[in-house]
Scaffold this active site. Structure first.
Site: not given
Length: 862
Positions: A491, A494, A560
């Site tokens: 997760d 980035e 998300d």
């Protein structure tokens, strides 16, 4: 040094190496070197259809090549020169440099211009007063009439064709930046820079004036510290601009922050951007048609935003600009979409084959709270005859041990290894969420803090430091891999909130490597897994990606996102542009991540939207459900929803032989499963106008329903020999025309191309349950067709050692024959024979024949 001497030297060196049999430790590329205003211009033949262009000080190049890491043989190329130009060419592409201007033109093997640089627009400039190695690199390419551009990664702006569209390429939640672009004119461009890149940046900057406040609200949001409540208010801003000429203008609305929660821009009281979500990238963009004269702009922003607008007229060119680059560096690929992407993968690395079960259904929610919940959920799936292969444990299983401690809290997960065994005994697999940051107070976090292995000012691991990456993997392997867990959810790769910007990392400037962090994270986990569990296929789900990341066995998802119809529409274009960027595997949070609370379980409007989303997910590379603070299991929504979901899950599992064969094509031939129509119908202008239709492999045209209340759908069937068939009815559908298809909820509009051979499995509850049951082969006549049926053990890397089987299927439409070729290859425990139920569609009826295939050639006549 005269041009003639330069290219002659390059050619002589190449010839001498070949003629004298000099042993080369690496391929010696053919390279043309010329003087240029931006420094030394170097054109290098990489493959038969690709040429790399670099300009600048060669000594200032990045010392680490992150993208073109695969070893490829030298390509035959020639170099030439005349009074006007110098060139380098292969059998598939020719690049010509004008001696007077230095401008570059790219041509295919027949001499057709693919693209060319805008005269004088290639620039490499240093910031005022800067003496460092980083400069601003910019190149502009002319767009040809009717040209469409795709790619640049995954964005939430709703555009598929990005010709003339401005975009700011940074890595953020819901946004994945891949500087790779595919043209409808038969070429692709890879922009070889690791930092932030601007696509078609507008020239004008508008500062907005704050004019008032807005209402505040409390929202639950996911943060790197867990679920938190935040107070979010609003402010209003206004501004004005004047245009001299009516036309299309590119707009970028920037919130002034890395992330925001709303895009509200109106021009002359007409909404241009109107989207809200608890997490949104800090900027969005679009194209607006303006009349000549003055225009009033209004922005409704988050209270923490400091919005501004960049704007300017759209132009017939593609502009790429990177402000933190060492040189101009890009590669042009010639050919159709499959040839371009195949060559890209040849240079950057093939996508390994996921385990076969990865293509079944993936059940996920935020989150399961205990081992018992996970087991109870799988058992209920089995009881309800709902197919399932992978279940996901999202975050916070670490409990008392601290953020991402790589340890399960025994209060709720008393024996994780035993949990994995229980899951396997139920014929399912487990994926677990693992992050790239740690609570510095946790046991593992203390190790990284003591060694200063975090990116300064953050708790993100500095994966650019090989020692930090090694320590991360050592703990990962010992604490997690050893439990037998099957797949990894990485997760926030980035990293979150653009945290490399204005920071220093082990490799140097964080801005220089601003896009590359996810590549380092997935590399660490993939290579560590291959070392410590060498024959267990790796499956990684990552929230971000960069050029070449497919080689680390990665799928991404769209982050998300919200749950409304507009968000669903944006997922289709986001996924298709991501596929056009050369990246094969992608999925979405089916039903939306942020969902409409407890009302979702009984709300018919949400149920309709969810089923339409699940239809789309059925025809995505991976099929996965997720939802924030939601029990996403089908039975929570009532018996009708269970039945509708069962039908779509059954369809997915019937299609698994088709899907797995396409996955093998991804690995072995650089193929693409989810295909924007430019990949198969680049010569059909009406096909290129379709934003939401796409091909799923070579056979299926998918037209997802993306609004409420639809019972019939208009579908454009692209020009294709023999036409199409409605999957559900068998009704012929003419090509090159629009058809009206019945589309009740639960039946996605779906066409099958004439000449298709579609293998189908019987419905099963998990991959491999009915491995030796009869395989159905459906034939759709009207054109000749081929299909390669692939199989292997589905679990190991034996296929890399040749342990797989392939059967060539050939349909001769005129003769009415299906030929099954001799089976090529084998793998351990491969069934010696397989029953085949062959069905030919004729006048909406099926002609059927049964055979036993033993691996020897056989022809079936109808």
């Amino acid at each position: 040094m005269p041009d003639r001497f330069r290219w002659s030297c390059a050619a002589i060196i190449l010839c001498l190496a070949s003629a004298t049999g000099i042993s080369q430790t690496a391929p010696v590329p053919t390279e043309l070197k010329l003087p240029s205003a931006c420094g030394e211009l170097r054109l290098t033949a990489l493959t038969e259809n690709s040429i790399r262009v670099r300009c600048g000080d060669a000594s200032a190049e990045q010392t680490t090549e992150l993208i073109f890491t695969a070893r490829v043989p030298s390509v035959a190329a020639s170099i030439g020169s005349d009074a006007r130009s110098s060139w380098i060419q292969t059998s598939k592409v020719k690049v010509v440099v004008d001696k007077r201007s230095g401008d570059i033109q790219f041509l295919d093997s027949k001499g057709k211009v693919l693209t060319e640089e805008v005269a004088g627009a290639r620039q490499l400039t240093a910031a005022a007063g800067s003496s460092g190695p980083l400069k601003t690199a910019e190149v502009q390419y002319l767009l040809q009439p009717g040209e469409h551009i795709y790619g640049s990664g995954q964005f939430q702006d709703g555009y598929l064709d990005i010709a003339r569209l401005p975009r700011k390429l940074v890595q953020l939640n819901t946004q994945i930046s891949i500087p790779f672009f595919l043209s409808s004119r038969g070429y692709g461009i890879l922009w070889h820079n690791y930092g932030m890149t601007e696509l078609n940046p507008p020239a004008n900057h508008l500062v907005l004036t704050e004019t008032g406040g807005g209402a505040s609200q409390v929202v639950d949001v996911t943060t790197s510290s867990g679920t938190q409540q935040q107070m979010r208010g609003g402010k209003q801003f206004t501004g004005a601009l004047e245009v001299a000429k009516e036309g299309d203008y590119g707009f970028v609305l920037d919130s002034g922050r890395a992330m925001t929660d709303r895009y509200h821009l109106s021009v002359d009281s007409k909404a241009v951007f109107n989207l809200e979500n608890r997490w949104l990238p800090g900027s969005t963009s679009g194209i607006v048609h303006l009349t000549a004269g003055k225009h009033q702009l209004a922005v409704d922003a988050n209270a923490d935003d400091h919005p501004f607008i960049d704007w300017g007229p759209t132009e017939n060119k593609t502009v790429l600009r990177s402000p933190d680059a060492r040189q101009i560096d890009y590669t042009v690929f010639a050919g159709n979409a499959d040839q371009v992407i195949g060559s890209y993968r040849k240079l950057t690395g093939a996508a390994p084959l996921f385990p076969e079960w990865a293509f079944g259904f993936i059940q996920c929610r935020e989150r399961y709270h205990s081992s018992d919940e996970i087991i109870d959920t799988i058992q209920q799936f089995r009881k309800d005859n709902l197919p399932l292969d992978l279940i996901v444990q999202d975050w916070q299983y670490w409990g008392k041990y601290g953020w991402n401690a790589m340890r399960f809290d025994e209060a709720h997960y008393p024996d994780p290894a035993a949990l994995v065994k229980q899951i396997h005994d139920l014929n399912a697999r487990l994926m677990v969420s693992v992050w790239s940051r740690f609570d510095p107070a946790s046991d593992v976090g203390k190790l990284f803090a003591e060694k200063k292995y975090f990116i300064p000012g953050t708790t993100w691991v500095d994966f650019f430091n090989p020692d930090a990456a090694n320590l991360y993997w050592q703990n990962f392997s010992k604490r997690m891999l050893s439990l037998g867990i099957d797949a990894w959810w990485l997760d926030a790769t980035e990293p979150e909130n653009d945290d490399l910007h204005n920071r220093t990392v082990y490799a140097g400037s964080g801005d220089e490597y601003r896009l590359a962090y996810p590549l380092y994270v997935t590399k660490t986990v993939y290579e560590g897994s291959r070392k410590d569990a060498p024959d267990k296929r790796v499956m990684i789900l990552s929230r971000s990606a960069f050029l070449g990341e497919q080689r680390y066995s990665v799928s991404t998802w769209s982050g998300d996102i919200g749950n409304d119809w507009d968000t669903l529409r944006r997922q289709v274009t986001a996924g298709l542009d991501y596929a056009a960027s050369g990246m094969p595997y992608w999925t979405t949070d089916t039903g939306g991540f942020f969902r409409p609370g407890k009302g979702q379980y009984t709300d018919p409007a949400y149920h309709e939207r969810f089923i339409r989303w699940l239809e789309f997910s059925t025809f995505s590379p991976l099929m996965r459900v997720h939802g924030y603070m939601t029990n996403t299991e089908p039975w929570n929504y009532g018996p009708s929803m269970v039945e509708q979901q069962r039908k779509l899950l059954n369809l997915r599992y019937e299609l698994l032989p088709y899907i797995y064969s396409q996955a093998a094509n991804v690995t072995l031939s650089g193929g693409t499963i989810m295909r924007p129509l430019v990949m198969d119908f680049a010569g059909d202008p009406r096909a290129l106008e379709q934003k939401y239709e796409y091909m799923f492999g070579p056979a299926f045209l998918v037209a997802p329903v993306l609004e409420a209340g639809v019972t019939q759908a208009h579908v454009y069937a692209p020009a294709s020999k023999g036409g199409w068939f409605d999957w559900w009815t068998g009704q012929p559908v003419a090509s090159g025309a629009e058809a009206m298809l019945d589309a009740p909820v639960g039946k996605i509009p779906l066409l099958v191309r004439a000449g298709s051979i579609v293998p189908l499995d019987p419905v099963q509850q998990y991959v491999g349950e009915k491995k030796n049951m009869p395989l159905e082969l459906r034939i759709y006549p009207g054109a000749d067709g081929t299909f390669t049926l692939y199989d292997d053990d589905g679990l190991t890397y034996g296929y890399e050692r040749g342990q797989s089987s392939q059967v060539a299927l050939t349909w001769n439409d005129k003769a009415g024959t299906l030929a099954l070729g001799a089976r090529r290859g084998s793998y351990p425990n491969m069934p010696a024979q397989r029953q085949m139920h062959v069905r030919l569609l004729r006048n909406k009826q099926w002609s059927e024949k049964d055979i036993t295939y033993t691996g020897r050639p056989v022809t079936i006549r109808f």
